[in-house]
Every structure is written in structure tokens, then in C-alpha cells.
Design a protein around this motif. Structure first.
Motif, short mmCIF file in Angstrom:
data_model
loop_
_atom_site.label_atom_id
_atom_site.label_comp_id
_atom_site.label_asym_id
_atom_site.label_seq_id
_atom_site.Cartn_x
_atom_site.Cartn_y
_atom_site.Cartn_z
N LYS A 212 -17.57 8.87 -9.12
CA LYS A 212 -18.67 7.93 -8.93
C LYS A 212 -20.08 8.47 -9.09
O LYS A 212 -21.26 8.09 -9.66
N THR A 213 -20.35 9.91 -8.97
CA THR A 213 -20.96 11.01 -8.82
C THR A 213 -20.48 12.03 -10.20
O THR A 213 -19.65 12.40 -10.35
N LYS A 214 -21.16 11.14 -11.12
CA LYS A 214 -21.10 12.15 -12.27
C LYS A 214 -22.47 12.84 -12.89
O LYS A 214 -23.22 12.26 -13.32
N THR A 215 -22.49 14.25 -13.09
CA THR A 215 -22.79 15.26 -13.86
C THR A 215 -22.72 15.95 -15.12
O THR A 215 -21.48 16.28 -14.81
N ASP A 216 -23.51 16.52 -15.42
CA ASP A 216 -22.71 17.30 -16.67
C ASP A 216 -22.00 18.56 -15.73
O ASP A 216 -20.79 19.44 -16.31
N LYS A 217 -22.46 19.30 -14.42
CA LYS A 217 -21.85 20.03 -13.82
C LYS A 217 -20.45 19.91 -13.15
O LYS A 217 -19.61 20.57 -13.68
N ILE A 218 -20.75 18.48 -12.77
CA ILE A 218 -19.10 18.25 -12.52
C ILE A 218 -18.14 18.04 -13.32
O ILE A 218 -17.17 18.48 -13.57
N ASP A 219 -18.86 16.97 -15.17
CA ASP A 219 -18.16 17.50 -15.52
C ASP A 219 -17.05 18.11 -15.82
O ASP A 219 -15.87 18.48 -16.75
N ALA A 220 -18.16 19.85 -16.11
CA ALA A 220 -17.80 20.66 -16.74
C ALA A 220 -16.64 21.25 -15.66
O ALA A 220 -15.61 22.01 -16.01
N GLY A 221 -17.16 21.46 -14.54
CA GLY A 221 -16.13 21.87 -13.19
C GLY A 221 -14.72 20.79 -13.32
O GLY A 221 -13.44 21.30 -13.63
N VAL A 222 -14.46 19.25 -13.47
CA VAL A 222 -13.62 18.79 -14.12
C VAL A 222 -12.45 19.52 -15.25
O VAL A 222 -11.25 19.56 -15.19
N LEU A 223 -13.21 20.02 -16.22
CA LEU A 223 -12.03 20.19 -17.53
C LEU A 223 -11.49 21.24 -16.88
O LEU A 223 -10.19 21.78 -16.81
N ALA A 224 -12.79 22.77 -16.19
CA ALA A 224 -12.05 23.30 -15.37
C ALA A 224 -9.95 23.52 -14.73
O ALA A 224 -9.45 24.13 -14.65
N LYS A 225 -10.83 22.93 -13.78
CA LYS A 225 -9.42 22.30 -12.29
C LYS A 225 -8.64 21.31 -13.20
O LYS A 225 -7.35 22.18 -13.23
N LEU A 226 -8.54 20.61 -14.61
CA LEU A 226 -7.99 19.82 -15.14
C LEU A 226 -6.65 21.24 -16.02
O LEU A 226 -5.30 21.60 -15.73
N TYR A 227 -7.28 21.93 -16.52
CA TYR A 227 -6.73 23.08 -17.15
C TYR A 227 -6.11 23.92 -16.84
O TYR A 227 -5.20 24.64 -17.19
N GLY A 228 -6.24 24.24 -15.46
CA GLY A 228 -5.90 25.58 -14.38
C GLY A 228 -4.89 24.51 -13.40
O GLY A 228 -3.90 25.89 -13.67
N ALA A 229 -4.51 23.89 -13.69
CA ALA A 229 -3.71 22.69 -12.75
C ALA A 229 -2.73 22.25 -14.24
O ALA A 229 -1.48 21.18 -13.49
N GLY A 230 -3.13 22.62 -15.61
CA GLY A 230 -1.62 21.94 -16.17
C GLY A 230 -2.01 20.52 -16.70
O GLY A 230 -0.94 19.87 -16.58
N PHE A 231 -3.10 20.13 -15.90
CA PHE A 231 -3.74 18.31 -16.52
C PHE A 231 -4.03 18.39 -17.74
O PHE A 231 -4.35 16.52 -18.00
N LEU A 232 -4.21 19.12 -18.60
CA LEU A 232 -5.57 18.96 -19.38
C LEU A 232 -4.58 18.08 -20.71
O LEU A 232 -4.31 18.50 -21.37
N PRO A 233 -5.42 16.82 -20.91
CA PRO A 233 -4.62 16.84 -22.09
C PRO A 233 -5.76 16.83 -23.37
O PRO A 233 -6.66 16.80 -23.46
N GLU A 234 -4.14 17.53 -24.18
CA GLU A 234 -5.34 18.46 -24.90
C GLU A 234 -5.36 17.63 -26.55
O GLU A 234 -4.36 16.81 -26.95
N VAL A 235 -5.84 18.04 -27.63
CA VAL A 235 -5.49 17.64 -28.53
C VAL A 235 -5.65 18.55 -29.76
O VAL A 235 -5.84 19.75 -29.88
N TRP A 236 -5.19 18.43 -30.76
CA TRP A 236 -4.90 20.30 -31.95
C TRP A 236 -6.59 19.79 -32.20
O TRP A 236 -7.09 18.69 -33.49
N THR A 237 -6.48 21.25 -32.82
CA THR A 237 -7.73 21.58 -33.91
C THR A 237 -7.09 22.08 -35.13
O THR A 237 -6.54 22.76 -35.05
N PRO A 238 -7.52 21.05 -35.97
CA PRO A 238 -7.56 21.28 -37.63
C PRO A 238 -7.65 22.74 -38.06
O PRO A 238 -8.33 23.26 -37.29
N ASP A 239 -7.20 22.92 -38.79
CA ASP A 239 -7.38 24.10 -40.03
C ASP A 239 -8.12 23.65 -40.75
O ASP A 239 -9.26 22.68 -40.88
N GLU A 240 -9.04 24.76 -41.24
CA GLU A 240 -10.07 24.61 -42.64
C GLU A 240 -9.40 24.36 -43.65
O GLU A 240 -10.67 23.32 -43.51
#
Length: 408
Positions: free
Chosen positions: A86-114
Motif C-alpha cells: 500500500k505504501t509505494k515509493t522509489d526507495k521502497i521499490d529499490a529495497g524490494v528488488l534488493a530483498k527479493l534478489y537476496g532471498a532468491g525470489f527475484l524473477p529475472e529476465v534474459w539480457t539479449p546480446d548485442e
């Protein structure tokens, strides 16, 4: 290991660092190459950076990757589904990304080559030009409609006969000038479209996967290049179902508890342009004899034309996965038609036409060669129909046997 979460915007990125269980706000970084490079120098070689996939993500990954251990790109749709708040700020969003990655729950996408990125940019430019080139025709049609001019009797309003007919219609002087301006804009966009298609054809000539996909009836150079631009590397899809889901042609499934699963419409998630190309190719594919046309007619009898076409598009995606994974051409490809497709791609790339010289594509103009290719495809269609009839007969027999056992 420190995890750096970045919430990226057009002008700036909000940065949060997670060291252990502690979150630290590092402030904002302006989204310019100089500022990002200065920020990257301050990072440690063991850091992991996490950011969402946006329009400028590729450039950010390019700048940060040499300075850190890894840059992970998250799927923004799945991240929002996992981390709704319910509370959404840019700082919270950045922290959510870090927490999800640290917990191994981050849904990643493939980065294409050049190379894949360059091909995607080419396909996107062509798509934009095609959309823009349609507008001048629509504007001219609206002018004709406003002044009670009947429909053009010719197929192409901006073709040779269509322009001759357009030139003798009674219109006010200001509208006549407007029509001429729209025709000139259409010609300008047509030249730009031809230039882009020449660049696409040049790169496609050297790609054996594009030629392999063109062996499927209904798939030309534009469809093959567009699909390959979306796929990138086929080895990142472990099964044909994974590719179908990536393009968004898989049906949605709803199930709760022990109740039966209910299948709905296709998800339409993923690469929308590849999905559009495959559906358009499906309409062309079913015009030629073969197993795919028999499959289309079988589904059409139960679900209608449009659902059957989408089902064929899904079959095409499955077929694409098998051809690319196994390195094989389509079994029922027409040699004469394939030679013609190849020659059309060479001409689009700017190779000389060599009029009067008989080449491999000339066989397509011979009626007996086309009939021979069509006869082989018709045999495959008959074999598919017989196989499906046998499968249905076995299913009915098994169902009847099960009913008899229940009665006993």
C-alpha cells in the motif's frame, strides 16, 4: 556480498544497498552516462546490482557490468505481483528488488546480446514505419468520404491505376493539395521502408536459422527475422511449451482445490510482436495443403476460424522450437517455393536482378513443379487426417470399455 537495488526512471535512479539484513539509502543517481560511470566506480567488484527491465535498462547494464560481480534484470510485472504494498515509493521499490534478489525470489529476465538487440531495433523500426505508412491512406480515404467520392474501383488506392483514378476525382483545391501531400508522405515512407528491409535482408542472408524457419509454409523473411529477434538463443528454452509461454500463446489456467482445471483464453504475455507475426503467418499457412491445414480445419469445426488460427500459431511456435533445436528444415517444405523465398530475400538485400537468366527460383513458375510439390503436401495432410481418425477411434473404444466396466 552487498546487493544494490536501483529503481530506474527517465531522469534519475533511486539506489538502496542491502548489506546483510540492513538497508541503506544511497540517494539518487542521474540517468546520464557520465553520472552512471562515476557511480559504478564507487561500487565494489563483489557487489550485485538489481534493476527492473525498462527502456534504458540495456545501457545501464552495459555501464555497470564491468565494475560489479553481476547485474540482474527483473521482470517488472512479476515483481509487482510478488511485492505489492500500500505504501509505494522509489526507495521502497529499490529495497524490494534488493530483498527479493537476496532471498532468491527475484524473477529475472534474459539480457539479449548485442546482435539480438540490433535485430530487435531493426524489426521495431520496420514495424513503426509500416504503421505510419498506413495513415496517409486513411487520411485520403477520409477526404474522399467527406466529399461523397465513391470507393476506388482498384485494389490499391496508391498504386498506378489507383493514383490515375484519384487524379480525376472532383475535390476542392485545398483538399487536392492535402491529397498530394499525403501521397508524397506515403512515397517517402515507402522508400524508408525499403531501405530498412534491405538492411534486414542483408543480415538475414547470413543467418541459417532464418532460412530454416522460412521452409515452413506461410513464414517469409519478415516473420522469420521477427521471431528470431524475439527468441535470441533457442537453447534458453528447455521445451516448446516454454517458448509458447514466452510468446504468450499458452492458454490461461484456473484451478482451486480439488476442482477441475478450467482453461481460458491465451495469456498474451511476453513478446507481443512475435505473437502477432505467428498469428498472421498462421492465416497464410492454412492456405497451403499439409498437416497444419488439416489441424486448422479440425479445430475450426469445433471452435471457429479465429481460435483455430491462434491454435495454428501455437503449433508454429512448437514447430519453430523443434526445427531450431534439432537443426532441421521443415519436412514438407516445397523446394520450388523455398528457392523463390530465397531469391526474394536476395533481391530485397539489393543483389542484382539478372533479368533473363534462369535461376533456381524459376521452377516455381512451372505448373508441373508446383503440382508435384502440392501433391506431396496433400499426401502429408491425408496421413495426418488418418492418424487423427485412428486416435479418435481408439479414444472412443477406451471410453466405451470404461463405461462397460462401470456397469458391471
Amino acid at each position: 556480498m552487498r546487493i544494490i537495488g536501483m529503481d530506474i526512471h527517465r531522469e534519475f535512479a533511486e539506489v538502496v544497498m542491502m548489506d546483510g539484513a540492513e538497508l541503506t539509502h544511497l540517494g539518487r543517481v542521474k540517468m546520464t552516462r557520465d553520472n552512471l560511470a562515476a557511480f559504478a566506480v564507487k561500487l565494489e567488484a563483489t557487489d550485485h546490482v538489481v534493476l527492473e527491465s525498462t527502456g534504458n535498462t540495456t545501457a545501464v547494464v552495459e555501464i555497470l557490468s564491468p565494475h560489479v560481480a553481476r547485474v540482474a534484470v527483473a521482470n517488472p510485472l512479476q515483481v509487482h505481483l510478488i511485492a505489492k504494498a500500500k505504501t509505494k515509493t522509489d526507495k521502497i521499490d529499490a529495497g524490494v528488488l534488493a530483498k527479493l534478489y537476496g532471498a532468491g525470489f527475484l524473477p529475472e529476465v534474459w539480457t539479449p546480446d548485442e546482435a539480438t538487440l540490433a535485430r530487435r531495433r531493426q524489426v521495431a523500426r520496420r514495424t513503426q514505419l509500416v504503421k505510419h505508412r498506413v495513415r496517409p491512406k486513411a487520411y485520403v480515404q477520409s477526404i474522399l468520404h467527406a466529399h461523397l467520392v465513391p470507393r476506388c474501383p482498384h485494389a490499391d488506392l496508391f498504386g498506378g491505376k489507383g493514383r490515375t483514378w484519384l487524379g480525376v476525382q472532383q475535390l476542392p483545391d485545398d483538399e487536392r493539395v492535402s491529397v498530394e501531400r499525403h501521397v508524397a508522405e506515403y512515397d517517402r515512407l515507402s522508400v524508408a521502408l525499403k531501405d530498412i528491409e534491405r538492411d534486414i535482408a542483408k543480415s538475414a542472408l547470413a543467418d541459417g536459422n532464418v532460412t530454416r524457419l522460412m521452409t515452413i509454409p506461410g513464414i517469409d523473411m519478415i516473420v522469420a527475422v521477427g521471431v528470431m529477434a524475439a527468441i535470441g538463443r533457442i537453447d534458453r528454452f528447455r521445451s516448446p511449451d516454454a517458448l509458447v509461454a514466452y510468446i504468450g500463446l499458452n492458454p490461461s489456467v484456473f484451478q482451486s482445490g480439488d476442482g477441475p482445471a478450467r482453461h481460458g483464453r491465451i495469456t498474451k504475455r511476453g513478446r507481443s510482436h512475435a505473437r502477432f507475426l505467428l498469428v498472421e503467418a498462421a492465416w497464410q499457412t492454412v492456405r497451403s495443403p499439409g498437416p497444419l491445414r488439416a489441424f486448422y480445419e479440425r479445430v475450426r469445426g469445433r471452435r471457429g476460424n479465429h481460435i483455430a488460427a491462434v491454435a495454428v500459431a501455437r503449433k508454429l511456435a512448437v514447430l519453430v522450437w523443434h526445427l531450431l533445436t534439432k537443426g532441421e528444415d521443415y519436412a514438407w517444405a516445397s523446394p520450388a517455393l523455398m528457392a523463390r523465398k530465397r531469391r526474394s530475400m536476395e533481391l530485397a538485400a539489393g543483389m542484382p536482378s539478372e533479368r533473363g537468366k534462369k535461376g533456381a527460383s524459376a521452377d516455381y513458375n512451372l505448373p508441373h513443379r508446383r503440382r508435384a510439390d502440392r501433391a506431396g503436401a496433400e499426401l502429408s495432410e491425408i496421413a495426418y487426417r488418418r492418424m487423427m481418425e485412428g486416435w479418435r477411434r481408439m479414444s472412443r473404444q477406451k471410453s466405451a470399455g470404461a463405461t462397460t466396466e462401470e456397469r458391471l
